[in-house]
Motif scaffolding. Structure first.
Motif, mmCIF file in Angstrom:
data_model
loop_
_atom_site.group_PDB
_atom_site.id
_atom_site.type_symbol
_atom_site.label_atom_id
_atom_site.label_comp_id
_atom_site.label_asym_id
_atom_site.label_seq_id
_atom_site.Cartn_x
_atom_site.Cartn_y
_atom_site.Cartn_z
ATOM 1 N N ASP A 1 0.868 -1.337 -0.230
ATOM 2 C CA ASP A 1 -0.031 0.033 0.018
ATOM 3 C C ASP A 1 0.944 1.232 0.005
ATOM 4 O O ASP A 1 1.912 1.284 0.644
ATOM 5 C CB ASP A 1 -1.070 0.028 1.393
ATOM 6 C CG ASP A 1 -2.103 -1.016 1.109
ATOM 7 O OD1 ASP A 1 -2.598 -1.389 -0.187
ATOM 8 O OD2 ASP A 1 -2.929 -1.038 2.032
ATOM 9 N N LEU B 1 -9.023 -1.611 -7.433
ATOM 10 C CA LEU B 1 -8.146 -1.403 -6.250
ATOM 11 C C LEU B 1 -8.741 -0.999 -5.071
ATOM 12 O O LEU B 1 -8.586 -1.668 -3.892
ATOM 13 C CB LEU B 1 -6.984 -0.671 -6.587
ATOM 14 C CG LEU B 1 -6.015 -1.205 -7.726
ATOM 15 C CD1 LEU B 1 -4.985 -0.215 -8.118
ATOM 16 C CD2 LEU B 1 -5.600 -2.692 -7.379
ATOM 17 N N LYS B 2 -9.575 -0.038 -5.126
ATOM 18 C CA LYS B 2 -10.040 0.648 -3.882
ATOM 19 C C LYS B 2 -11.345 -0.390 -3.429
ATOM 20 O O LYS B 2 -11.212 -0.545 -2.243
ATOM 21 C CB LYS B 2 -10.764 1.811 -4.084
ATOM 22 C CG LYS B 2 -9.778 3.071 -4.489
ATOM 23 C CD LYS B 2 -10.389 4.286 -4.945
ATOM 24 C CE LYS B 2 -9.390 5.313 -4.901
ATOM 25 N NZ LYS B 2 -10.056 6.753 -5.338
ATOM 26 N N ARG B 3 -12.024 -1.019 -4.401
ATOM 27 C CA ARG B 3 -13.169 -2.124 -3.915
ATOM 28 C C ARG B 3 -12.277 -3.168 -3.118
ATOM 29 O O ARG B 3 -13.085 -3.820 -2.319
ATOM 30 C CB ARG B 3 -13.919 -2.596 -5.084
ATOM 31 C CG ARG B 3 -14.644 -1.732 -5.808
ATOM 32 C CD ARG B 3 -15.652 -2.102 -6.450
ATOM 33 N NE ARG B 3 -15.284 -3.001 -7.706
ATOM 34 C CZ ARG B 3 -14.693 -2.757 -8.995
ATOM 35 N NH1 ARG B 3 -15.125 -1.453 -9.201
ATOM 36 N NH2 ARG B 3 -14.124 -3.457 -9.891
ATOM 37 N N THR C 1 -4.498 9.372 -11.137
ATOM 38 C CA THR C 1 -5.945 9.454 -10.254
ATOM 39 C C THR C 1 -5.970 10.441 -9.097
ATOM 40 O O THR C 1 -6.878 10.589 -8.512
ATOM 41 C CB THR C 1 -6.264 8.041 -10.008
ATOM 42 O OG1 THR C 1 -5.379 7.362 -9.225
ATOM 43 C CG2 THR C 1 -6.547 7.232 -11.051
ATOM 44 N N THR C 2 -4.716 10.709 -8.653
ATOM 45 C CA THR C 2 -4.451 11.736 -7.546
ATOM 46 C C THR C 2 -3.172 12.620 -8.002
ATOM 47 O O THR C 2 -2.371 12.060 -8.706
ATOM 48 C CB THR C 2 -4.019 10.970 -6.317
ATOM 49 O OG1 THR C 2 -3.073 10.186 -6.340
ATOM 50 C CG2 THR C 2 -5.292 9.878 -5.937
ATOM 51 N N GLY D 1 -9.928 -2.912 -1.395
ATOM 52 C CA GLY D 1 -9.293 -2.262 0.156
ATOM 53 C C GLY D 1 -7.913 -1.927 -0.032
ATOM 54 O O GLY D 1 -7.049 -1.751 1.049
ATOM 55 N N ARG D 2 -7.468 -1.786 -1.340
ATOM 56 C CA ARG D 2 -6.159 -1.482 -1.427
ATOM 57 C C ARG D 2 -5.579 0.061 -1.765
ATOM 58 O O ARG D 2 -6.411 0.527 -2.470
ATOM 59 C CB ARG D 2 -5.340 -2.312 -2.753
ATOM 60 C CG ARG D 2 -5.581 -3.862 -2.474
ATOM 61 C CD ARG D 2 -4.863 -4.295 -1.284
ATOM 62 N NE ARG D 2 -3.569 -3.952 -1.138
ATOM 63 C CZ ARG D 2 -2.274 -4.639 -1.730
ATOM 64 N NH1 ARG D 2 -2.522 -5.804 -2.216
ATOM 65 N NH2 ARG D 2 -1.017 -4.217 -1.504
ATOM 66 N N ARG D 3 -4.841 0.430 -1.289
ATOM 67 C CA ARG D 3 -4.292 2.038 -1.346
ATOM 68 C C ARG D 3 -3.079 1.993 -2.456
ATOM 69 O O ARG D 3 -1.943 2.373 -1.932
ATOM 70 C CB ARG D 3 -4.245 2.481 0.164
ATOM 71 C CG ARG D 3 -5.234 2.508 0.814
ATOM 72 C CD ARG D 3 -4.761 3.322 2.305
ATOM 73 N NE ARG D 3 -4.058 2.492 3.096
ATOM 74 C CZ ARG D 3 -2.529 2.835 3.148
ATOM 75 N NH1 ARG D 3 -2.238 3.703 2.415
ATOM 76 N NH2 ARG D 3 -2.040 2.143 4.023
ATOM 77 N N ASP E 1 -8.477 1.803 -10.834
ATOM 78 C CA ASP E 1 -8.153 2.659 -9.532
ATOM 79 C C ASP E 1 -9.358 2.463 -8.801
ATOM 80 O O ASP E 1 -9.100 2.169 -7.568
ATOM 81 C CB ASP E 1 -8.344 4.079 -9.980
ATOM 82 C CG ASP E 1 -8.075 4.825 -8.531
ATOM 83 O OD1 ASP E 1 -7.070 4.812 -7.810
ATOM 84 O OD2 ASP E 1 -9.145 5.968 -8.135
ATOM 85 N N SER E 2 -10.795 2.086 -9.344
ATOM 86 C CA SER E 2 -11.822 1.770 -8.711
ATOM 87 C C SER E 2 -11.811 0.383 -8.029
ATOM 88 O O SER E 2 -12.192 0.052 -6.940
ATOM 89 C CB SER E 2 -13.234 1.921 -9.499
ATOM 90 O OG SER E 2 -13.283 3.425 -9.866
ATOM 91 N N LYS F 1 -1.461 3.828 -5.455
ATOM 92 C CA LYS F 1 -1.516 5.127 -6.533
ATOM 93 C C LYS F 1 -1.477 4.851 -7.573
ATOM 94 O O LYS F 1 -0.528 3.803 -8.275
ATOM 95 C CB LYS F 1 -0.323 6.080 -5.791
ATOM 96 C CG LYS F 1 -0.698 6.876 -4.849
ATOM 97 C CD LYS F 1 0.530 7.580 -4.356
ATOM 98 C CE LYS F 1 1.763 6.799 -3.362
ATOM 99 N NZ LYS F 1 2.632 7.441 -2.934
#
Length: 223
Positions: free
Chosen positions: A130, A152-154, A187-188, A156-158, A149-150, A160
């Motif tokens: 992460d 990975l977030k689903r 994405t950031t 629960g991974r952080r 990106d979505s 970049k």
């Protein structure tokens, strides 16, 4: 395992752990020019590819395909020990960014086959940490970066995520990587900043969004 094999394994793991950047698909047409450009800038590069035969060709100082200007850089990188060759997802480096050169194929109806990208990411995920940066490098269907990106977030991974599309003509990658500005999007803001920090050029084109980066790539290809 005998002492010599153990020592070789230790040296190999030291090389993996000390690599500044990993290029997944690093022995392919997109990966090789990028690997050599990064190594020529002084970075230690983990060349990660499932094709062990192609890795062996590169290790010997030869190229698996025509890439003008690459052989000299390959010999130099090998002599300076800037390259470590790995062939499994478990051997990616956690110290620096991971650049993925796997593209998005399309089916017979011209729909994106994202499962290829997902399978690649799924194989890497257990070995990514992460906070690490993942750079999507190859030809991607519009919207793929945001989808990754979505996804990975689903899970629960952080991680970049940045998108820095390759824009070179096959065989002339070394020359064009040196001459063309790099399009960078993410994405950031942190992803963009970190992606810019590992580039092989001082000048960049910052896309305001992933679609901007994609169309910058396609416009270049159409020129």
């Amino acid at each position: 395992m005998n002492d010599s094999a153990t020592e070789r394994r230790k040296l190999r793991m030291t090389g993996i752990e000390s690599a500044d950047v990993t290029v997944v698909g690093g022995a392919g047409h997109v990966g090789v020019p990028l690997v050599l450009a990064l190594a020529d800038c002084g970075l230690c590069v983990n060349v990660n590819d499932l094709n062990q035969a192609t890795l062996e060709v590169l290790k010997s100082g030869r190229l698996p395909f025509t890439e003008y200007g690459a052989e000299e850089l390959l010999v130099k990188a090998l002599a300076e020990q800037k390259l470590v060759f790995t062939s499994a997802p478990s051997e990616i480096s956690t110290r620096g960014p991971v650049i993925v050169t796997i593209g998005t194929p399309i089916d017979e109806f011209l729909n994106p086959v994202r499962k290829v990208v997902q399978d690649c990411i799924d194989s890497l995920l257990p070995h990514l940490v992460d906070g690490q940066l993942m750079v999507l490098r190859s030809t991607l269907y519009p919207g793929t970066t945001d989808w990754v990106d979505s996804y990975l977030k689903r899970l629960g991974r952080r991680i970049k995520v940045a998108f820095c599309p390759e824009r070179v003509v096959q065989g002339y990658g070394i020359k064009e990587l040196k001459e063309m500005p790099q399009i960078i999007s993410g994405t950031t803001p942190e992803a963009v900043e970190e992606a810019a920090a590992i580039t092989y050029r001082r000048d960049h084109l910052f896309g305001s969004g992933r679609s901007t980066a994609y169309f910058g790539k396609t416009n270049r290809k159409c020129c």
